[in-house]
Scaffold this active site. Structure first.
Site, short mmCIF file in Angstrom:
data_model
loop_
_atom_site.label_atom_id
_atom_site.label_comp_id
_atom_site.label_asym_id
_atom_site.label_seq_id
_atom_site.Cartn_x
_atom_site.Cartn_y
_atom_site.Cartn_z
N LYS A 38 2.98 10.73 8.23
CA LYS A 38 2.51 9.46 9.46
C LYS A 38 3.45 11.07 10.45
CE LYS A 38 0.62 5.91 7.68
NZ LYS A 38 -0.75 6.25 7.25
N TYR A 85 0.78 -1.06 0.11
CA TYR A 85 0.04 0.08 0.07
C TYR A 85 1.11 1.17 -0.35
CZ TYR A 85 -3.45 3.59 1.19
OH TYR A 85 -4.27 4.86 1.58
N ASP A 137 8.94 3.17 0.14
CA ASP A 137 8.02 4.14 0.78
C ASP A 137 7.71 3.85 2.54
OD1 ASP A 137 5.91 4.85 2.16
OD2 ASP A 137 4.04 3.39 0.42
#
Ligand SMILES: Cc1ncc(COP(=O)(O)O)c(C=O)c1O
Length: 445
Positions: free
Chosen positions: A283, A155, A256
């Protein structure tokens, strides 16, 4: 909202959350499914949050939950941390967003570049989705190639090229190996044609596939600690192999690290000693505010330099590097010293070991995955190393444990994964372990 006869854990949940249920009914009148975020919904309806405080959130019915979801791992200092709320209120009084740059973005950028081994230049965005999107965009501009490769089950946010083979259903999987499965209907077929899907931790297969397709591929995007696999880390030989392979074949390697920056000050690339060309962040770098960033090699990132005139890659964003996010991010990064990481990661190791022994004592085939401050629980007897071994887990047990833990006052991700915060203590670890033991005992009956 679904209305079939609930199992005992769901019935107990419904009994203790009547106001959330009312709010869900009301929300459904104005928002599809009552929600603005697919992952915020779970059946029969989610708890509506009233406030957060430290390691806990409180719902609108007065229930308190020990929070290991932490807004998808982003709240590494917990909720409403006094240092962050103070910094935010100071900044809010001076203005929340300007069209011009502020000094605080330099300080946060400097900290990221100093900590993350491969990061020479960085650009801020407002989300991790925009971070991976722009990393892919610059990889294309730099290499002059259009396609990308990603891993089955990976993801990387919700933009088109990342939305291939993220959660393919078991019956969509080709037994011969990963194929490009669009995540949503109506996706232009050209997107799937430009995305090559790879099997995780299988270097031989990656060599074979990329050996054939690399001439059309700008980059490989991957996580070194895969969030969708319950934070299973890559095998080190595989990661090193991907580094060499992409370099040899003229593709860029994009890590990522939207989630994995929380494992060491320099992220997974520091822990594993493998440096990508580009890195996407999000985040924790926003200290709880909406955030993202991407960066890496100077010669690649310089393509965004507006001083290049018409040659520069345009990159706009009304809230990019807004001072609220930058201030909360700077406060968080300053708080995250090597000692803080070390303590959190030690407790993470303790939690994983204790969880595994609970299942071993109960003679249940369960894999506890994770690294550093991450953990994941899978009801399967085979090690979780890729998407297919993750999918083999018993989804009914996962849902039952998630709901049962809510009834015990504990919030995990719906996949029964989660992360620790700087506020986590041994008491919180034991609280989760004991609750898991009780819930699994009940559910097995
Ligand atoms: C690994 C990873 N990449 C990218 C993203 C996208 O970040 P955002 O939700 O901020 O767009 C996420 C979000 O969960 C993520 O976990």
């Amino acid at each position: 909202m679904t209305s079939s006869t609930p199992d005992p854990e769901t019935a107990k949940y419904v009994e203790s959350t009547p106001t959330s249920r009312e709010l869900q009914d009301e929300a459904e009148q104005y928002l599809p499914g009552g929600s603005s975020r697919g992952t915020a919904y779970f059946a029969p309806y989610p708890i509506f949050v009233e406030r957060g405080e430290g390691h806990y959130i409180h719902d609108v019915d007065g229930n308190r939950y020990l929070d290991f979801m932490l807004n998808a791992t982003s709240l590494i200092m917990g909720h409403a941390h006094p240092e962050i709320t103070w910094a935010l209120s100071e900044q809010a009084a001076r203005g929340v967003a300007f069209s011009g740059p502020t000094a605080v973005q330099i300080r946060l950028a400097e900290m990221l570049c100093e900590r993350i081994p491969s990061m020479e230049l960085v650009r801020f965005t407002s989300s991790g989705t925009e971070a991976t999107l722009n990393a892919i965009r610059v990889a294309r501009a730099y290499t002059g190639k259009h396609g990308i490769a990603k891993f089955e089950g990976g993801y990387h946010g919700s933009h088109e090229y990342a939305s291939i083979s993220v959660h393919p259903a078991a019956d969509e999987l080709d037994p011969d190996g990963p194929t490009a499965v669009p995540e949503f209907p109506g996706m232009p077929p050209s997107v799937a044609e430009e995305v090559v899907v790879l099997p995780y931790n299988d270097l031989d297969a990656c060599e074979a596939i990329l050996g054939e397709r690399h001439k059309g591929l700008a980059c490989v995007i991957m996580e070194a600690v895969v969030s969708n696999f319950g934070y299973a880390p890559a095998e080190i030989g595989f990661l090193r192999g991907m580094r060499d392979l992409t370099r040899d074949l003229g593709m860029l390697l994009v890590f990522d690290e939207v989630q994995s920056l929380r494992i060491t000050p320099g992220g997974a690339q520091e822990m594993f000693g493998v440096e990508p060309d580009l890195t996407a962040l999000g985040k924790i770098i926003g200290g709880g505010m909406p955030a993202g960033a991407f960066g890496g090699r100077r010669d690649i990132m310089s393509l965004f330099d507006p001083g290049r005139g018409a040659d520069a890659i345009p990159h706009a964003g009304t809230f990019n590097a807004n001072p609220m996010t930058m201030t909360a991010g700077e406060t968080t990064m300053r708080h995250l010293t090597p000692e803080v990481y070390e303590r959190m990661n030690r407790l993470g190791g303790m939690l994983r070991a204790k969880l595994q022994s609970v299942f071993d004592e109960m003679d249940m085939p369960v894999q506890v995955t994770g690294i550093a401050s991450f953990f994941g629980i899978h009801f399967t007897d085979a090690p979780v190393t890729d998407y297919r071994s993750m999918l083999a887990g018993d989804q009914w047990m996962t849902k039952a444990l998630f709901t049962g833990l809510l009834n015990e006052g504990i919030l995990l991700q719906q996949s029964c994964a989660g992360s620790l915060s700087t506020l986590t203590t041994e008491r919180h670890v034991d609280g989760l372990v004991d609750a898991v033991r009780r819930v699994v005992g009940r559910v097995r009956e």
